[in-house]
Every structure is written in C-alpha cells, then in structure tokens.
Write an enzyme that holds these catalytic residues in place. Structure first.
Site, PDB file in Angstrom:
ATOM      1  N   LYS A  10       0.819  -1.214   0.000  1.00  0.00           N
ATOM      2  CA  LYS A  10       0.000   0.000   0.000  1.00  0.00           C
ATOM      3  C   LYS A  10       0.860   1.274   0.000  1.00  0.00           C
ATOM      4  O   LYS A  10       2.072   1.226   0.258  1.00  0.00           O
ATOM      5  CB  LYS A  10      -0.932  -0.033   1.217  1.00  0.00           C
ATOM      6  N   TYR A  50     -12.334  -2.129  -3.845  1.00  0.00           N
ATOM      7  CA  TYR A  50     -12.855  -2.279  -2.478  1.00  0.00           C
ATOM      8  C   TYR A  50     -14.384  -2.192  -2.437  1.00  0.00           C
ATOM      9  O   TYR A  50     -14.951  -1.878  -1.389  1.00  0.00           O
ATOM     10  CB  TYR A  50     -12.236  -1.223  -1.565  1.00  0.00           C
ATOM     11  N   ASN A 113      -2.047   0.217   6.695  1.00  0.00           N
ATOM     12  CA  ASN A 113      -1.523  -1.021   7.272  1.00  0.00           C
ATOM     13  C   ASN A 113      -0.640  -1.800   6.300  1.00  0.00           C
ATOM     14  O   ASN A 113      -0.505  -3.017   6.399  1.00  0.00           O
ATOM     15  CB  ASN A 113      -2.666  -1.870   7.841  1.00  0.00           C
ATOM     16  N   HIS A 116      -2.289  -5.457   1.635  1.00  0.00           N
ATOM     17  CA  HIS A 116      -3.581  -6.131   1.492  1.00  0.00           C
ATOM     18  C   HIS A 116      -3.308  -7.545   1.015  1.00  0.00           C
ATOM     19  O   HIS A 116      -2.371  -7.768   0.253  1.00  0.00           O
ATOM     20  CB  HIS A 116      -4.460  -5.421   0.448  1.00  0.00           C
ATOM     21  N   GLU A 127      -9.475 -10.876  -7.451  1.00  0.00           N
ATOM     22  CA  GLU A 127      -8.520  -9.775  -7.266  1.00  0.00           C
ATOM     23  C   GLU A 127      -7.320  -9.913  -8.202  1.00  0.00           C
ATOM     24  O   GLU A 127      -6.798  -8.901  -8.687  1.00  0.00           O
ATOM     25  CB  GLU A 127      -8.078  -9.718  -5.806  1.00  0.00           C
TER      26      GLU A 127
HETATM   27  P1  CMP Z   1      -7.512  -4.541   3.708  1.00  0.00           P
HETATM   28  O1  CMP Z   1      -7.094  -5.925   4.052  1.00  0.00           O
HETATM   29  O2  CMP Z   1      -6.896  -3.928   2.522  1.00  0.00           O
HETATM   30  O3  CMP Z   1      -9.104  -4.498   3.539  1.00  0.00           O
HETATM   31  C1  CMP Z   1      -9.870  -3.351   3.822  1.00  0.00           C
HETATM   32  C2  CMP Z   1      -9.060  -2.234   4.418  1.00  0.00           C
HETATM   33  O4  CMP Z   1      -9.804  -1.210   5.049  1.00  0.00           O
HETATM   34  C3  CMP Z   1      -8.184  -2.766   5.517  1.00  0.00           C
HETATM   35  O5  CMP Z   1      -7.175  -3.596   4.974  1.00  0.00           O
HETATM   36  C4  CMP Z   1      -7.713  -1.476   6.171  1.00  0.00           C
HETATM   37  O6  CMP Z   1      -6.607  -0.917   5.505  1.00  0.00           O
HETATM   38  C5  CMP Z   1      -8.906  -0.535   5.937  1.00  0.00           C
HETATM   39  N1  CMP Z   1      -9.573  -0.138   7.154  1.00  0.00           N
HETATM   40  C6  CMP Z   1      -9.657   1.121   7.618  1.00  0.00           C
HETATM   41  N2  CMP Z   1     -10.353   1.164   8.756  1.00  0.00           N
HETATM   42  C7  CMP Z   1     -10.724  -0.086   9.039  1.00  0.00           C
HETATM   43  C8  CMP Z   1     -11.470  -0.676  10.093  1.00  0.00           C
HETATM   44  N3  CMP Z   1     -11.982   0.043  11.108  1.00  0.00           N
HETATM   45  N4  CMP Z   1     -11.648  -2.022  10.053  1.00  0.00           N
HETATM   46  C9  CMP Z   1     -11.157  -2.763   9.026  1.00  0.00           C
HETATM   47  N5  CMP Z   1     -10.445  -2.243   8.001  1.00  0.00           N
HETATM   48  C10 CMP Z   1     -10.227  -0.927   8.019  1.00  0.00           C
END
Ligand code: CMP
Length: 139
Positions: A10, A50, A113, A116, A127
């Site tokens: 990311k 998403y 984070n 993904h 995906e």
């Molecule tokens: P990802 O695995 O990419 O899938 C959805 C993304 O939403 C997640 O990682 C996080 O980067 C983002 N995200 C932001 N806020 C939240 C939250 N409260 N709970 C879960 N995902 C979140």
C-alpha cells in the site's frame, strides 16, 4: 495445495521504500512473486477494488488513502498461499498483529496497514484478474 493470492503493497509502504523489506518476508516464507506491477490507482479503480466495503464507514478514507501514492500489486504463489500470506501480514490492526508480521513491523495504523491480501480462493481469483491478465502471469 499450491495456491495463488493477490497482494498489494500500500501507499504508506511504497512511500517509505519498504517494498524490498516486505517482499523479503514473502520470499523467506516460501512464497514466490510470480507477477508484479507498480501503479497509481485512480479513484474509480480503488472504489471498484474495495466495492465489498462500500457501505462501511471507513470506505471514503480507505479510497483516499489507497490513491495517495503508488501501490505494488503482486501475485504470490506457494503452498496454502492465501492463508500463509494472511499469517505473514498479521492482523488488520497493527496493534493486534503478532510480532514479526508485516503489519506489526511496518504498519502505521489500521488504515495505513502496509499490505492487502486476498481472504479466500474466490477473492484471490477475482482480485488477481482485477490487476493482471493471464498473459502477465507466467510463473
Ligand atoms: P484490507 O485488508 O486492505 O481491507 C480493507 C481495508 O480497510 C483494511 O485492509 C484497512 O486498511 C482498511 N480499514 C480502515 N479502517 C478499518 C477498520 N476500522 N476495520 C477494518 N479495516 C479498516
């Protein structure tokens, strides 16, 4: 079984030049990077990727974050790759991620984070096809 999964490094991680350190964790764990491309997502592309989260309160912020810089989309291949990648990434919230995982070591927040990963075989197939044509994946 040998599986393929879709990984995204990311914008928080590309911005800090962490692509190599993250890929080292995949490769050390035995996952092969069989396709890779670095790109800047458009807003429409991030919203489409998403779409499953479109009704969640964090959707707008997530899309803004995902277009804040380049991402690296990759296909990882290996034994049990989908769940193995999720173990290597650690919990979505870095505060809950096990030591040594990508998110424990590098993530800035639950949103920023660093990575993904697909969460099921169905998601992985969908995906992977979002980012790659069959001709791009030569293993
Ligand atoms: P990802 O695995 O990419 O899938 C959805 C993304 O939403 C997640 O990682 C996080 O980067 C983002 N995200 C932001 N806020 C939240 C939250 N409260 N709970 C879960 N995902 C979140």
């Amino acid at each position: 079984a040998i599986e393929r999964t879709l990984s995204i490094i990311k914008p928080d991680a590309t911005r800090r030049n962490l692509t190599g350190k993250i890929n080292d964790k995949f490769e050390t764990a035995g996952l092969s990077i069989i396709a890779t491309r670095r790109l800047q997502l458009t807003k429409a592309q991030a919203e489409a990727f998403y779409a499953v989260h479109s009704h969640r309160p964090f959707f707008g912020d997530l899309v803004s974050f995902m277009i804040s810089g380049p991402v690296v989309a990759q296909v990882l291949e290996g034994e049990n790759a989908i769940m193995q990648n999720r173990d290597i990434m650690g919990a979505t919230d870095p505060k809950k991620a096990d030591a040594g995982t990508i998110r424990a070591d590098f993530a800035e927040s639950i949103e920023a984070n660093s990575v993904h990963g697909s969460d099921s075989p169905e998601a992985a197939a969908q995906e992977i096809s979002f980012f790659f044509a069959g001709i791009d994946i030569t293993a």
